[in-house]
Design an enzyme around this catalytic site. Structure first.
Site, PDB file in Angstrom:
ATOM      1  N   GLY D 215      49.473  33.303  34.570  1.00  0.00           N
ATOM      2  CA  GLY D 215      49.155  32.145  35.391  1.00  0.00           C
ATOM      3  C   GLY D 215      49.728  30.845  34.870  1.00  0.00           C
ATOM      4  O   GLY D 215      50.743  30.850  34.166  1.00  0.00           O
ATOM      5  N   LEU D 241      50.457  38.530  40.706  1.00  0.00           N
ATOM      6  CA  LEU D 241      50.997  37.396  39.953  1.00  0.00           C
ATOM      7  C   LEU D 241      51.258  37.775  38.492  1.00  0.00           C
ATOM      8  O   LEU D 241      50.353  38.208  37.781  1.00  0.00           O
ATOM      9  CB  LEU D 241      49.999  36.221  40.009  1.00  0.00           C
ATOM     10  CG  LEU D 241      50.436  34.955  39.251  1.00  0.00           C
ATOM     11  CD1 LEU D 241      51.663  34.333  39.868  1.00  0.00           C
ATOM     12  CD2 LEU D 241      49.294  33.955  39.185  1.00  0.00           C
ATOM     13  N   ASP D 242      52.485  37.609  38.047  1.00  0.00           N
ATOM     14  CA  ASP D 242      52.891  37.896  36.662  1.00  0.00           C
ATOM     15  C   ASP D 242      52.588  39.334  36.264  1.00  0.00           C
ATOM     16  O   ASP D 242      52.419  39.632  35.073  1.00  0.00           O
ATOM     17  CB  ASP D 242      52.202  36.931  35.677  1.00  0.00           C
ATOM     18  CG  ASP D 242      52.549  35.482  35.971  1.00  0.00           C
ATOM     19  OD1 ASP D 242      53.647  35.237  36.488  1.00  0.00           O
ATOM     20  OD2 ASP D 242      51.709  34.614  35.713  1.00  0.00           O
ATOM     21  N   GLY D 243      52.516  40.227  37.247  1.00  0.00           N
ATOM     22  CA  GLY D 243      52.131  41.602  36.943  1.00  0.00           C
ATOM     23  C   GLY D 243      53.226  42.632  37.163  1.00  0.00           C
ATOM     24  O   GLY D 243      52.992  43.819  36.980  1.00  0.00           O
TER      25      GLY D 243
END
Lengths: 298, 298, 298, 298
Positions: D215, D241-243
């Protein structure tokens, strides 16, 4: 003591039918196809394969193949006999090793123990898939420690006058079934005759980032030059002092505030890590030598 | 065995008159001047000095001073008495430790031995300037190995039902003269009461690069996430699981071809190196804690 | 272009009253006390302080102090005048630099641009707190690029016959107000006369991990030796080729599969990182030279 | 300007007849033999080959083969047609790319320029073997700089209200011939629809060592947690997100004395290096994706 007695392969059942093939030959078309077709037709399944061509035009080809073959022990002799024709066709140097025939190591050590301790620790942790057949030393200091692992320890004193006899004694001890000799800070020059017997099978750890600081007292040399990193180099021993094929190197950051004894302390950790990596790779058939260089598949 | 019995300080004669002072206080003008003048006027010579101001406006000041004082043992009580006024003036937390009063360690261990072996190896090599007062374990496996170093080994079994009694027994064993407790892969949750007794004096090694992979099975978590580096974190234990002040971290490169057991193997080397560094720094008075962070002078 | 025009100090208001003092002198008791008392009595507040004693018995003392002094510009001349007595007492070499008097750099470059590009990028990003006064080159290639940053570019051709005149022309261009010369892959030998003018103020980047591979074609040398790491070294230029005091070094892992052109590609990144660090540290007064070594406070 | 206009492949003549094949399929016996026999029978010579089997029992097989085929352009259509049968037999996902058909990149950027500058520098140095087809930004700042390389720059403002229209405009600009989108610190969330269009073809650089500090404001998070290493992660963008699948990560050592702005400064160098490696590997067909992980052959 429990710490000394475990030494079990990670997946022993898997390895019984697994083998590794190493190949070096002049490059040419169709080598990978010939090898992989050969293995497929003989019922082997390729688990991992690495290849490298040094200088694509007129160069050398190197390959490492790990394969599973049902009933390996029974079938391997036929496979080897049949592969001879492929090897001849491509002018290969090649070898096949079943994984359950572990490599046998002789470790030579002097008074400094850190490299030996690391190898024994990795071995008893099951991380070094090899047999440590013996430890040979010109001192008696480490005998009880080594024997507590159940490993034979041979004390062979070396003086300037008895160097030749000592090497003769070492060769007798080693006999014919040692695959590789590890100089774990042995600190004695090995004679050309001895080297010739174990070409590309003697691994030394030099306590500098070669070719910087060849020869004696490399940490003092490093201190005097004011370098900002110190290193260690694992290499096969050749007739040229500290000049053999490099297997592995690593470095650690140092600063102006580290004196020679601190450099030695830091260096000990690099030495044992670098030597242990080189030995592990050698025992896993990851290192091929060509002229004065190594190809390391890892 | 020779490997177990050496343990001599590098330059013992030097250290008899050497001490270290640690200071934390609110920042303000004149602190360095006051401390260095005080030491100079009391006949001490500053050998090394580090300072750090966290957030220059209205922040915290941290200092580590190493000094030589002739006839330290005789003179230190007066120095400490006199320094109290300086400490009060600047609202300092401070302490002085003569270097020949070594820190006393208790190492807690479960079944995995690699971190313990590294600490013992560094200790016997003279690289860890501390006393290992005892090893405490919920298993008996390591007893002969530890005792071969001449170190007391206490077996305190822990079950879900006897956890409280076990901690009570551990506190009795530790008594009042242990400076720091090392959880060398101890694998048991420590109770808040226990933590309160040893605030900022329990060092744990967590087998991940915190705050990634808090909690159990971090290597499996790392494998599932597909990370390209794995790490280890040494930290002081607080009531928050894996949430205490970080002392040291390091990582190693991994690849898609490393499965969980290979990650564990690689991780073991990172864990022992990171824990050993943290313990060394703690025993050399290099770590100050402020709120949930460390200042590490190295 | 926006990318070229920013260049603002991080906290300009803070820096107006900040200065750095560098001290080298024979070690002895009371130096830190004398310096910190002096600064305190003159109304300065120490923000950061580093010291190092090389060889405690009869050795050298080095110190770097960053301090804030109200109305620095007005008060600094008096401080310097008064400090002369302290300097004389301890036989110090010392200097004080107000941070708002930025160091002035001259960058020498030949045809390879990567080191220059890195320095300009760090400079325009505000990470290199210095003035780039000019770029000097024996080629015209980079002129438009450099001038787009608003930096003067001087083309001074060098041939074997005109080397002496070229150096004369360079000295005229540099004049008297350049603090440090950066050889950003300049590839020309600097004459002893030139070096004497800028003792410990010419920074070169050598494309190997010195002292390995001194001289020309270090990547070809590295390839032929089969090293497993390649490096770069930033050092002050002395009369001995590639033999001056080392400021910074770093390395990168390579393998058998990297040919010379790949080593060069990998090396470019190490070279620019190492040179940029050395230049940053020099411009931040972090590097002191003693005989053929550096003390780097970072 | 000379710095902007070069961009020549290292050995262009070699590459005209060279191609790369990528294969993913369920593991089974005979795959390597089938592929290498196919290539050999069609007159191709394997230059390099990598394979990996994920979980040998019932797992997935991945392969990357680089080969030379005389008169590639003329012969490739037949090779592809014939290989379809092999692909069908083993249930392969496969593709072949001639190396002279360079991948086309679109770089998305916001206000921070360091990642873009690095990619452009590597590209103009010939180290990034791809075409940079366009730069798209929600700001105008970088336009003159990008256009000085001869690269089209599209300014597409994004506001909370116009996000949908902006993405529509971006999709139009990209059209059908962009291979990969690079988010070089673009700082805008990409919509699921957009992601679906470019599955495993959008590379983002996240400024932390994921999964730590998912995040916003990762450097502030890192500072607050007191970590001793900071990192960056290049990954393919997925709906989480960011995964998404991680391509590359690296870290740099920091200390207590680095505040958030210093962490950002250090982080910029890690970010640009990590992103540039990931982009290079993607453009060289070294990255295969399986579920949420990557296999990177390098």
């Amino acid at each position: 003591m429990s710490i000394h007695t475990k030494q079990t392969a990670a997946n022993p059942e898997r390895l019984n039918d697994r083998a590794r093939m190493l190949i070096s030959c002049p490059d040419g078309p169709g080598i990978v196809a010939a090898v992989s077709r050969f293995l497929h037709e003989h019922g082997a399944n390729i688990v991992q394969s690495d290849q490298y061509t040094m200088d694509p035009e007129g160069g050398m080809f190197f390959m490492r193949v790990e394969f599973d073959l049902p009933q390996l022990q029974k079938n391997l002799p036929d496979v080897e006999k049949d592969f001879a024709a492929v090897g001849e066709q491509f002018n290969m140097e090649w070898s096949i090793r079943p994984l359950n025939r572990k490599k046998r190591l002789a470790i030579f050590v002097s008074k400094e123990d850190h490299c030996l301790v690391e190898l024994l620790w990795q071995w008893q942790a099951g991380d070094l898939d090899a047999e440590i057949a013996m430890v040979v030393s010109n001192h008696q200091d480490m005998q009880p420690y080594v024997e507590s692992f159940g490993i034979p320890y041979h004390h062979v004193p070396v003086t300037p006058d008895t160097k030749k006899e000592a090497e003769q004694r070492q060769l007798e001890l080693i006999g014919n079934d040692i695959d590789v000799i590890i100089l774990a800070r042995y600190m004695q020059i090995i004679s050309p005759l001895f080297i010739e017997h174990y070409r590309n099978r003697i691994i030394n750890i030099h306590h500098s980032f070669l070719p910087a600081f060849v020869g004696g007292k490399p940490y003092a040399q490093a201190y005097n030059r004011g370098v900002k990193l110190i290193g260690a180099t694992a290499h096969y021993v050749t007739e040229e002092l500290d000049g053999g094929p490099i297997i592995e190197q690593d470095v650690q950051r140092v600063s102006h505030s580290d004196d020679v004894s601190e450099l030695k302390r830091i260096g000990r950790t690099i030495e044992r890590v670098v030597l242990a990596r080189a030995v592990k790779w050698h025992t896993e058939d990851r290192v091929l030598v060509h002229e004065n260089k190594t190809v390391v598949f890892n």
